[in-house]
Design an enzyme around this catalytic site. Structure first.
Site, mmCIF file in Angstrom:
data_model
loop_
_atom_site.group_PDB
_atom_site.id
_atom_site.type_symbol
_atom_site.label_atom_id
_atom_site.label_comp_id
_atom_site.label_asym_id
_atom_site.label_seq_id
_atom_site.Cartn_x
_atom_site.Cartn_y
_atom_site.Cartn_z
ATOM 1 C CG ASP A 47 15.587 -74.365 42.657
ATOM 2 O OD1 ASP A 47 15.316 -74.112 42.147
ATOM 3 O OD2 ASP A 47 16.317 -74.939 42.719
ATOM 4 C CB THR A 78 7.824 -75.259 27.948
ATOM 5 O OG1 THR A 78 7.169 -73.601 27.749
ATOM 6 C CG2 THR A 78 7.285 -75.516 26.034
ATOM 7 C CD GLU A 101 4.476 -70.006 31.106
ATOM 8 O OE1 GLU A 101 4.956 -68.799 31.104
ATOM 9 O OE2 GLU A 101 5.953 -70.425 30.466
ATOM 10 C CG LEU A 116 4.855 -66.021 32.154
ATOM 11 C CD1 LEU A 116 6.398 -65.701 32.341
ATOM 12 C CD2 LEU A 116 5.225 -66.919 33.683
ATOM 13 C CE LYS A 119 4.870 -72.266 26.317
ATOM 14 N NZ LYS A 119 4.331 -71.165 26.173
ATOM 15 C CG PHE A 179 5.061 -61.352 18.610
ATOM 16 C CD1 PHE A 179 4.404 -61.249 19.861
ATOM 17 C CD2 PHE A 179 6.131 -61.758 18.940
ATOM 18 C CE1 PHE A 179 4.830 -60.927 20.767
ATOM 19 C CE2 PHE A 179 6.444 -61.745 20.486
ATOM 20 C CZ PHE A 179 5.747 -61.560 21.186
ATOM 21 C CB CYS A 212 9.678 -69.452 25.380
ATOM 22 S SG CYS A 212 10.417 -69.418 27.583
ATOM 23 C CE LYS A 214 10.527 -60.412 26.973
ATOM 24 N NZ LYS A 214 9.424 -60.469 27.068
HETATM 25 C C1 UGA Z 1 7.422 -66.334 25.169
HETATM 26 C C2 UGA Z 1 5.976 -65.259 24.983
HETATM 27 O O1 UGA Z 1 5.942 -64.292 24.094
HETATM 28 C C3 UGA Z 1 5.284 -66.021 25.725
HETATM 29 O O2 UGA Z 1 3.624 -66.002 25.543
HETATM 30 C C4 UGA Z 1 5.541 -67.820 26.427
HETATM 31 O O3 UGA Z 1 5.174 -68.109 27.270
HETATM 32 C C5 UGA Z 1 7.311 -67.850 26.337
HETATM 33 O O4 UGA Z 1 8.076 -67.543 26.034
HETATM 34 C C6 UGA Z 1 7.550 -68.792 26.744
HETATM 35 O O5 UGA Z 1 6.793 -70.141 26.216
HETATM 36 O O6 UGA Z 1 7.965 -69.019 28.227
HETATM 37 P P1 UGA Z 1 9.282 -64.832 26.543
HETATM 38 O O7 UGA Z 1 10.418 -65.394 25.506
HETATM 39 O O8 UGA Z 1 9.665 -63.937 26.966
HETATM 40 O O9 UGA Z 1 8.313 -65.106 25.830
HETATM 41 O O10 UGA Z 1 9.939 -63.070 25.213
HETATM 42 P P2 UGA Z 1 8.648 -62.475 24.264
HETATM 43 O O11 UGA Z 1 8.514 -61.104 24.295
HETATM 44 O O12 UGA Z 1 7.725 -62.723 23.013
HETATM 45 O O13 UGA Z 1 10.139 -62.097 22.747
HETATM 46 C C7 UGA Z 1 10.650 -63.354 22.058
HETATM 47 C C8 UGA Z 1 11.303 -63.301 21.410
HETATM 48 O O14 UGA Z 1 11.401 -62.140 19.900
HETATM 49 C C9 UGA Z 1 12.353 -61.819 22.003
HETATM 50 O O15 UGA Z 1 14.043 -62.037 21.516
HETATM 51 C C10 UGA Z 1 12.224 -60.470 21.155
HETATM 52 O O16 UGA Z 1 13.496 -59.261 21.459
HETATM 53 C C11 UGA Z 1 11.685 -60.885 19.997
HETATM 54 N N1 UGA Z 1 10.912 -60.329 19.065
HETATM 55 C C12 UGA Z 1 9.573 -60.616 19.795
HETATM 56 C C13 UGA Z 1 11.254 -59.986 18.132
HETATM 57 O O17 UGA Z 1 12.076 -60.177 17.591
HETATM 58 N N2 UGA Z 1 10.505 -59.405 17.391
HETATM 59 C C14 UGA Z 1 9.046 -58.611 17.851
HETATM 60 O O18 UGA Z 1 7.731 -58.408 17.042
HETATM 61 C C15 UGA Z 1 8.769 -59.639 19.048
#
Ligand code: UGA
Length: 431
Positions: free
Chosen positions: A31, A122, A152, A154, A205, A250, A261, A321
């Site tokens: 870094d 990404t 990825e 994750l 992706k 979701f 993301c 979240k």
């Molecule tokens: C997301 C993807 O789920 C990962 O697979 C991906 O690797 C990542 O982006 C990335 O591209 O790096 P993340 O941003 O950590 O992961 O969070 P999520 O759990 O997907 O939630 C994203 C948002 O959607 C949150 O604000 C959450 O509150 C919202 N959400 C999720 C909803 O409003 N409703 C749902 O049913 C699920």
């Protein structure tokens, strides 16, 4: 044991590096932020991610993870180089790839043998090809290399688990040699491996993140219709989810998606499609529905409070979240700014994200507990579904509030029960 360099110690970089180290590899993290590196060496982790600190400390002790600030040094000593630097959104919606380009050039200058250069950040489709061309142009001598796209998947909050137990691993390659290197690297992980070419891996992706965003906006649109006809979106989601072709995940209606993301990747995919001459109207609607959820929450607040100006609003949840202290593109932070613009005074509480929020928000009273946020507030707004909010003593909350109003942007309570308890309870898509 493989010799690996991971460039960029953000979320993806740190998690990737610590998991690869834990699998027995020797990983050098790079870094340009010296302070961050010093902290990492001491086991001070810049982000809150369950299990990450323990993993880094353990692998430091085992001498499997190192932190340096020179890309060249790390690249020279490694056979596989992961690019995990940031790709923020530019003003036009496209991704800013200047950090990726810089890293690729540095790697090219450090080439001292065959290297596999893996894109993990990404990135818009065709970035792999750009990385390849950059390295080819700059590198000296006959050093061979392969570029790989290994997106990825994750999620923040469960990043270690998602990396160690993924649903699948995607590898975009151009040579059998690179495929073998990647297959060997991931041998300890039990998951199906999808091997394809680089552009396909990059589109996978884009497609995954935009499909998940579409699922969320879809259920939010259904929630809006539910409110209009007196239906219950939770039951709709439950029944839809039992259809194996759809699945329940979701489909949680609420204040909408945020985070580093989804909003960024959606913009980048729409931008990429536009550049290629395709108008991705579907994804533009997904984005609009998501933005409109905040307006809907504001409307609900005005309905409940009548005048918002000078009212005290208690806000529960600041991170985008639960299980993370990340507030990037957090719906809660955006909502607080909208409420402040309307003249509301905000008292906020979050179990993990208060520190980061203090730098982002002005004129907010940060509280020690959810009850503190409720005390003397005219309404309480729930914007992140942390477990501790499900367990709130609602009788106590009611006594502390000036008016028994709860606006729930994450649908964590049962509306019938809330009514019985004497609350004015406004949630999403449930009557
Ligand atoms: C997301 C993807 O789920 C990962 O697979 C991906 O690797 C990542 O982006 C990335 O591209 O790096 P993340 O941003 O950590 O992961 O969070 P999520 O759990 O997907 O939630 C994203 C948002 O959607 C949150 O604000 C959450 O509150 C919202 N959400 C999720 C909803 O409003 N409703 C749902 O049913 C699920």
């Amino acid at each position: 044991m493989q010799k690996i360099a991971v460039i960029g110690t953000g979320y993806v970089g740190l998690v990737t590096a610590s998991c690869l180290a834990d699998m027995g590899n020797r990983v050098i993290c790079v870094d340009n932020d010296r302070k961050k590196l010093e902290n990492l060496k001491k086991g001070i982790i810049p982000i809150y991610e369950p299990g990450l600190e323990e993993l880094i400390i353990k692998n430091r002790k085992l001498k499997r993870i190192f932190f340096v600030n020179s890309i060249r040094e790390a690249a020279k000593e490694s056979d596989i180089i992961f690019i995990c630097v940031g790709t923020p959104t530019q003003a036009d919606g496209g991704a800013d790839l200047s950090a990726v380009e810089k890293v690729a050039s540095e790697i090219a200058r450090a080439m001292n043998g065959y290297k596999v250069i893996v894109g993990k950040s990404t990135v818009p489709a065709e970035t792999g090809d750009r990385i390849k061309r950059t390295i080819e142009m700059i590198k000296r001598g006959k050093n061979n290399f392969d570029v790989v796209s290994n997106p990825e998947f994750l999620r923040e909050g469960s990043a270690i688990h998602d990396t160690m137990y993924p649903d699948r691993i995607v590898i975009g390659v151009e040579s059998k040699r690179a495929e073998e290197v990647m297959r060997k690297l991931y041998r300890p992980i039990k998951a199906p491996i999808v091997v394809t070419n680089i552009p396909t891996a990059e589109i996978i992706k884009h497609a995954c993140n935009s499909f998940l965003s579409t699922k969320i906006s879809f259920i939010n649109a259904i929630a809006n219709i539910c409110e209009l006809v007196g239906a219950d979106v939770e039951k709709v989601a439950e029944a839809m989810g039992l259809d194996k072709r759809i699945g329940r995940q979701f489909l949680n209606a609420g204040a909408g998606f945020g985070g580093y993301c989804f909003p960024k990747d959606l913009d980048a995919f729409i931008h990429l499609a536009e550049k290629k001459g395709y108008d991705f109207e579907l994804l533009k609607s997904v984005r609009k529905i998501n933005n409109d959820q905040k307006k809907l929450l504001m409307k609900k607040t005005e309905d409940a409070l009548w005048i918002v100006k000078n009212k005290n609003v208690g806000v529960l949840g600041l991170s985008f979240k639960p299980h993370t202290d990340d507030i990037r593109n957090s719906v809660s932070i955006e909502m607080i700014k909208i409420l402040q613009h309307a003249g509301a005074k905000i008292k906020a509480y979050d179990p993990k994200a208060m520190q980061k929020s203090k730098a982002e928000l002005a004129k907010v009273t940060f509280c020690k507990s959810p009850y503190d946020a409720a005390k003397n507030s005219d309404c309480l707004m729930i914007l992140t579904e942390w477990e501790e909010f499900y367990k709130l003593d609602l009788q106590k909350v009611k006594k502390l509030l000036r008016q028994p109003i709860i606006i729930d942007g994450r649908n964590i309570f049962d509306p019938v029960k809330m009514k019985k308890l004497g609350f004015v309870y406004k949630c999403i898509g449930r009557c």
